[in-house]
Design a protein around this motif. Structure first.
Motif, PDB file in Angstrom:
ATOM      1  N   LEU A 139      41.380  22.164  66.205  1.00  8.74           N
ATOM      2  CA  LEU A 139      40.661  21.107  66.911  1.00  8.74           C
ATOM      3  C   LEU A 139      41.233  20.907  68.314  1.00  8.74           C
ATOM      4  O   LEU A 139      40.477  20.779  69.293  1.00  8.74           O
ATOM      5  CB  LEU A 139      40.744  19.802  66.111  1.00  8.74           C
ATOM      6  CG  LEU A 139      40.058  18.578  66.753  1.00  8.74           C
ATOM      7  CD1 LEU A 139      38.563  18.845  66.917  1.00  8.74           C
ATOM      8  CD2 LEU A 139      40.308  17.334  65.908  1.00  8.74           C
ATOM      9  N   ALA A 140      42.566  20.887  68.422  1.00  6.09           N
ATOM     10  CA  ALA A 140      43.197  20.723  69.739  1.00  6.09           C
ATOM     11  C   ALA A 140      42.851  21.892  70.652  1.00  6.09           C
ATOM     12  O   ALA A 140      42.616  21.707  71.854  1.00  6.09           O
ATOM     13  CB  ALA A 140      44.708  20.608  69.566  1.00  6.09           C
ATOM     14  N   THR A 141      42.811  23.087  70.084  1.00  9.72           N
ATOM     15  CA  THR A 141      42.462  24.253  70.896  1.00  9.72           C
ATOM     16  C   THR A 141      41.034  24.159  71.405  1.00  9.72           C
ATOM     17  O   THR A 141      40.752  24.466  72.572  1.00  9.72           O
ATOM     18  CB  THR A 141      42.645  25.538  70.067  1.00  9.72           C
ATOM     19  OG1 THR A 141      43.980  25.611  69.574  1.00  9.72           O
ATOM     20  CG2 THR A 141      42.361  26.769  70.909  1.00  9.72           C
ATOM     21  N   VAL A 142      40.134  23.727  70.555  1.00  9.19           N
ATOM     22  CA  VAL A 142      38.732  23.574  70.961  1.00  9.19           C
ATOM     23  C   VAL A 142      38.600  22.523  72.050  1.00  9.19           C
ATOM     24  O   VAL A 142      37.820  22.685  73.009  1.00  9.19           O
ATOM     25  CB  VAL A 142      37.867  23.218  69.735  1.00  9.19           C
ATOM     26  CG1 VAL A 142      36.455  22.827  70.178  1.00  9.19           C
ATOM     27  CG2 VAL A 142      37.805  24.380  68.770  1.00  9.19           C
ATOM     28  N   VAL A 143      39.357  21.426  71.956  1.00  8.68           N
ATOM     29  CA  VAL A 143      39.328  20.385  72.997  1.00  8.68           C
ATOM     30  C   VAL A 143      39.758  20.955  74.336  1.00  8.68           C
ATOM     31  O   VAL A 143      39.130  20.709  75.378  1.00  8.68           O
ATOM     32  CB  VAL A 143      40.221  19.199  72.592  1.00  8.68           C
ATOM     33  CG1 VAL A 143      40.398  18.239  73.759  1.00  8.68           C
ATOM     34  CG2 VAL A 143      39.621  18.474  71.400  1.00  8.68           C
ATOM     35  N   VAL A 144      40.844  21.743  74.329  1.00  6.42           N
ATOM     36  CA  VAL A 144      41.317  22.373  75.562  1.00  6.42           C
ATOM     37  C   VAL A 144      40.250  23.287  76.142  1.00  6.42           C
ATOM     38  O   VAL A 144      39.962  23.267  77.352  1.00  6.42           O
ATOM     39  CB  VAL A 144      42.621  23.148  75.293  1.00  6.42           C
ATOM     40  CG1 VAL A 144      42.985  24.004  76.507  1.00  6.42           C
ATOM     41  CG2 VAL A 144      43.754  22.186  74.968  1.00  6.42           C
ATOM     42  N   LEU A 145      39.627  24.095  75.295  1.00  8.07           N
ATOM     43  CA  LEU A 145      38.623  25.043  75.766  1.00  8.07           C
ATOM     44  C   LEU A 145      37.411  24.323  76.334  1.00  8.07           C
ATOM     45  O   LEU A 145      36.889  24.692  77.402  1.00  8.07           O
ATOM     46  CB  LEU A 145      38.202  25.969  74.627  1.00  8.07           C
ATOM     47  CG  LEU A 145      39.261  26.978  74.155  1.00  8.07           C
ATOM     48  CD1 LEU A 145      38.747  27.761  72.951  1.00  8.07           C
ATOM     49  CD2 LEU A 145      39.627  27.932  75.274  1.00  8.07           C
ATOM     50  N   LEU A 146      36.941  23.301  75.653  1.00 12.03           N
ATOM     51  CA  LEU A 146      35.780  22.566  76.143  1.00 12.03           C
ATOM     52  C   LEU A 146      36.063  21.904  77.479  1.00 12.03           C
ATOM     53  O   LEU A 146      35.210  21.905  78.386  1.00 12.03           O
ATOM     54  CB  LEU A 146      35.351  21.517  75.113  1.00 12.03           C
ATOM     55  CG  LEU A 146      34.666  22.045  73.846  1.00 12.03           C
ATOM     56  CD1 LEU A 146      34.395  20.908  72.873  1.00 12.03           C
ATOM     57  CD2 LEU A 146      33.370  22.762  74.200  1.00 12.03           C
ATOM     58  N   ALA A 147      37.256  21.339  77.619  1.00 11.30           N
ATOM     59  CA  ALA A 147      37.611  20.679  78.875  1.00 11.30           C
ATOM     60  C   ALA A 147      37.613  21.670  80.032  1.00 11.30           C
ATOM     61  O   ALA A 147      37.084  21.398  81.120  1.00 11.30           O
ATOM     62  CB  ALA A 147      38.977  20.011  78.735  1.00 11.30           C
ATOM     63  N   VAL A 148      38.184  22.850  79.809  1.00  9.15           N
ATOM     64  CA  VAL A 148      38.255  23.847  80.878  1.00  9.15           C
ATOM     65  C   VAL A 148      36.876  24.405  81.192  1.00  9.15           C
ATOM     66  O   VAL A 148      36.542  24.660  82.360  1.00  9.15           O
ATOM     67  CB  VAL A 148      39.241  24.971  80.488  1.00  9.15           C
ATOM     68  CG1 VAL A 148      39.205  26.087  81.518  1.00  9.15           C
ATOM     69  CG2 VAL A 148      40.650  24.416  80.384  1.00  9.15           C
TER      70      VAL A 148
END
Length: 948
Positions: free
Chosen positions: A722-731
């Motif tokens: 989930l944290a990885t997906v948040v980072v990817l979406l933000a970028v």
């Protein structure tokens, strides 16, 4: 009746405890022999009170004192004068025989009267289950080959008897054979002494036998035989002694007619072997190689004595030696049968394809084509700091050398290392070098994704996190801004940094990584000299860690890391230091462009801390009219927060190191934005802060991946995802304006120009780089800027920071200023003749910057009127680049480059080429280096035990 044995024991004190300690153990072992010695002579080479006391308290019939530099061969020759008995036993301070060793050696010697000497099995001093040496042979080219070196003793060689030679330590030699052969050859420098003695014994009609059941423990002090390779100094000593002995035997054994040919080939072979040593990742042996070659060239007297000795004792043909040599096929089998080849690897599969890396790169390529579709049809990229490259490879590489520059009247000096990088890139498209930049722009996103993915493999083994690393690096604001703003050096830096991290983080492990990292460091510093202080601090930190935590292992790798960069930067450093302009070394290379960037104030530095090099927030300002943008910097927060958490995880050491890298990058960006060392059109231009932010982004991304990899328990895998997906979406959200800038016509990229000069000049200068043009540009603040361009265009590879950073006017600058003043002043005379004398064929009155002020317009009109009235100038007319005039007088050729500058440039190029060539050879992996790599973890610093 058993043979009477006289032992010769040589001791060389080294000022340390082991010499006396080893001597005591050896003497105790001699006292315990089941067959006692008949006589013992000790030779001490050098003074040491402890050794002397131990020697004099022994049962030796005499103790001979010799100078400290006495070789083993010379020491045994001294003791030979006191020799009694039927056999001589050659020992050293670190040769401790088993109780039955002498009896078994004597037994083997008595059973075969034709045997000259018998050799024992040498085993490790601390582990007698490992064989040090049991027989030595040589190849057809004279290379010595240990027949059982470093093998585990399982009795697999105990049935072997006949050998060509052996290690000299512990051999039992018949006294008559010892005298006939004149003992050990002093020209061997401590290596291959037993092998040479065996060869000469065979030629004298005798044999050499092994006694595998006679065990002698050896420590490898280097008194007799080669020292154990425990330190770099000992490895160099072994290398010198082995090569020196090989050359000596090569000249001594050769037929008389071949000796001169062999002697003449020593230096050429040294060059070839130097290349081989570098390819084999053994650069430490290059010095010993040349030292041995130098000694071999001047040691003809020793060769002559050896050849006389062989002639006097020889009674058998050389063909008797051949069956005992090691064949080429046997050597290949030995090299293939590597004990380490079957060692359990610690490195898992890379999983580039099955782990999603290939799909990531393919997806990035699709995004790149969608974001920059027009580039697929362009041949030259323009806009921003972009300019065309030289049209020929010859001019490309000429611009990378010291000498005449393509801008300036007679400017002679060093090229920027960036020009060499551009020459390499342009050479990939030899017919149209400028097209290589267009292709680079299209491939920037997939190449960045590839680099980010590989850099992530140094931090984590998890496929999802590796993919995240590739995506975040490819969509970093610094890269997207550089792509849309036309900053080639910044783009190349962003593509190179992850590979520098990938290779540099393991540079201490192997020469392959060190060689690759040294080349990448050259390219990184060429693109961003302003990163030199930060990278220097990182390098110092690596050296300190290696010295304090690795006992210096790998230090030579780190030292090599900076040598190519130092050599390539040396000419420019020397030039700027002599000019009193050290700060000019930090200037961004390439064309100077005062493009948009953040201000050097608190608000600007806050944007830098958030990762944005421009005030438009990577295109978000104005992307949606009326939309507030205060929230945009928060999109970079997930990466930053995770990087701050990394030092609190099990990977705290890696987290701290990566956080330091990020902090150094931010500090570099803070310093750069308020620091101007170059100028263009009367305007000072600050250093581009995006290069520092790329370094900061690398550290922050690495820290974030480390935190996600080790900061969560295995049962919390869902939270990690989930944290990885948040980072990817933000970028991804952050990148939308930049990726759509071309479609919205919000970027500065243009199709061309093919030349920065009018087409008329470009046509004449295409095949003639000596065509000169003086370009006059009215300034909006008043006055005029003047510059001289040679050839058909200003080029990116022809730019030089030695000119854009100068702080005082040179004689050529003053001359150009006078020419410009005279041209726009109707009262001046003979200025056209002066243009022709200096090789200038054209005058271009370029438009001033937009919007044009009244002062600039008035100056332009007055200058055009003055030029129209100038005799000797023919108006070509109005062009897209400005108004053009042609010199009608006969134009002299451009002053030739002075011979001294030409020779200096070629000499510097040769030295730099050698450094780069060595780095390339080191970077080429070998089978041995790949096996070594498999035995180490791909991830650097897992849980602080990396490298255990």
């Amino acid at each position: 009746m058993p043979a009477r044995v006289h032992a010769i024991l040589v001791v060389r004190p080294d000022g340390r405890t082991p010499a006396a300690h080893h001597l005591r153990r050896t003497l105790a072992a001699l006292a315990e022999q089941s067959q006692p010695l008949d006589a013992l002579t000790i030779v001490t080479c050098g003074e040491d009170s402890g050794v002397t006391e131990v020697a004099r308290s022994s049962t030796a019939e005499s103790v001979i004192a010799a100078p400290a530099g006495t070789s083993y061969a010379a020491a045994t020759a001294m003791a030979t004068l006191r020799l009694t008995g039927d056999a001589v036993w050659l020992l050293a301070q670190d040769t401790a025989p088993e109780p039955e060793a002498l009896a078994r050696l004597v037994g083997a010697l008595e059973l075969a009267p034709s045997v000259a000497f018998v050799a024992p099995k040498l085993v490790r001093w601390a582990d007698r289950t490992e064989i040090v040496s049991l027989g030595v042979s040589m190849t057809g080219f004279g290379r010595s080959v240990g027949l059982a070196d470093d093998e585990l003793d399982q009795g697999q060689h105990d049935a072997q008897e006949d050998v060509l030679g052996s290690d000299v330590r512990g051999i039992l030699v018949r006294a008559d054979a010892w005298r006939t052969l004149s003992g050990i050859d002093r020209g061997l420098s401590g290596a291959d002494e037993g092998l040479d003695l065996g060869v000469r014994a065979r030629l004298a009609g005798s044999r050499v036998l092994l006694a595998p059941t006679a065990l002698i423990a050896v420590s490898g002090d280097g008194v007799a035989g080669l020292p154990a390779p425990l330190t770099p100094a000992r490895r160099r000593r072994r290398g010198f002694a082995s090569r020196r002995a090989q050359l000596h035997r090569w000249l001594s054994y050769a037929p008389a007619f071949a000796v001169p040919l062999h002697w003449l080939s020593i230096l050429p072979i040294a060059v070839w072997r130097t290349l081989l040593q570098i390819v084999r990742k053994q650069p430490g042996l290059v010095g010993p190689e040349w030292g041995a070659a130098a000694v071999g060239l001047v040691s003809l007297g020793a060769v002559a004595r050896t050849r006389r000795g062989i002639r006097s004792s020889r009674s058998a043909p050389w063909s008797l030696i051949s069956p005992l040599r090691v064949s080429a096929r046997e050597m290949r089998e030995r090299l293939d049968d590597d004990a380490d080849a079957t060692a359990a690897p610690r490195r898992g599969e890379l999983k580039f394809f099955i782990g999603g890396g290939a799909w990531l790169v393919l997806g990035a390529a699709v995004v790149s084509v969608a974001a920059f579709p027009a580039l697929t049809a362009w041949s030259v990229l323009g806009g921003g700091a972009l300019q065309p490259l030289s049209t020929s490879l010859g001019q490309l590489w000429s611009n990378a050398l010291y000498g005449l520059r393509t801008v300036g009247l007679e400017s002679i000096g060093p090229a920027d290392p960036f020009s060499s990088l551009l020459a390499v890139i342009g050479s990939l498209s030899p017919a149209e070098p400028s097209r290589a930049l267009v292709v680079l722009w299209l491939l920037a996103l997939p190449l960045a994704a590839l680099g980010g993915w590989f850099a992530a493999t140094r931090v984590t083994d998890r496929p999802l996190l590796r993919i995240a690393g590739g995506v975040v690096w490819a969509l970093a604001p610094t890269l997207l801004v550089a792509l849309t703003a036309g900053r080639p050096a910044a783009v190349m830096l962003h593509l190179l940094l992850p590979w520098l991290f990938y290779a540099g983080s393991v540079a201490r492990r192997s020469w392959v990584a060190a060689g690759a990292a040294s080349l990448l460091l050259v390219a990184v510093l060429a693109c961003a000299p302003s990163l030199a202080p930060a990278l220097a601090l990182i390098w110092v930190g690596m050296v300190v860690l290696v010295l304090s935590m690795r006992a210096g292992r790998g230090l030579s790798h780190l030292i090599w890391l900076i040598i190519p960069s130092a050599l390539l930067a040396a000419p420019l450093v020397w030039y700027q230091v002599r000019a009193g302009n050290v700060w000019g070394l930090l200037a961004d290379p390439g064309a100077v462009w005062a493009g948009p960037q953040v201000a050097a104030d608190a608000a600007g530095r806050a944007l830098l801390a958030a990762g944005f090099p421009t005030a438009d927030l990577a295109g978000w300002v104005g992307f949606v009219p009326g939309l507030p943008t205060w929230w945009v910097p928060l999109l970079a927060a997930p990466v930053a927060l995770l990087a701050l958490v990394a030092p609190l995880t099990q990977r705290w050491a890696s987290g701290i190191a990566l956080l330091v890298i990020a902090a150094l990058g931010i500090a570099t960006a803070f310093g750069a934005v308020g620091f101007a060392v170059v100028f263009t059109q009367s305007q000072a231009v600050a250093i581009w802060p995006g290069t520092g932010l790329s370094l900061a982004w690398l550290g922050a991304l690495g820290g974030a991946l480390a935190a996600l990899d080790a900061g969560l328990a295995p049962r919390m895998a869902a939270v990690r995802s989930l944290a990885t997906v948040v980072v990817l979406l933000a970028v991804v959200v952050l990148s939308v304006p930049a990726l759509t800038a071309t479609a919205r016509h919000a970027d500065v990229l243009t199709n061309g120009p093919v030349s920065t000069l009018p087409a008329y000049v470009a046509a004449e200068g295409k095949d003639d780089p000596e065509v000169g043009t003086i370009v006059l540009t009215p300034q909006n603040e008043g006055g005029v800027s003047a510059r001289v361009v040679w050839g058909g265009s200003e080029t990116l590879d022809g730019q030089a920071t030695m000119l854009t950073t100068r702080i005082t006017a040179s004689a050529q600058d003053e001359q150009v200023a006078m020419l410009a003043a005279d041209l726009v002043t109707s009262a001046a005379e003979d200025v056209v003749a002066e243009l022709a004398e200096n090789g200038l064929s054209f005058v271009l009155l370029a438009p001033s910057g937009e919007p044009e002020t009244d002062n600039a317009r008035a100056f332009r009109l007055a200058a055009a009127t003055a030029l129209d009235q100038r005799s000797g100038l023919d108006a070509v007319g109005e062009t897209a680049k400005g108004e053009l005039w042609r010199v009608t007088q006969e134009v002299q050729a451009r002053p030739a480059e002075p011979k001294a500058a030409h020779d200096l440039g070629r000499g510097l190029a040769l030295a730099q080429l050698v450094a780069v060539g060595i780095a390339l050879l080191l970077a080429v992996p070998t089978a041995a280096s790949r096996r070594q790599a498999r035995r180490t973890s791909r991830v650097v610093g897992p849980y602080w035990q990396e490298g255990r």
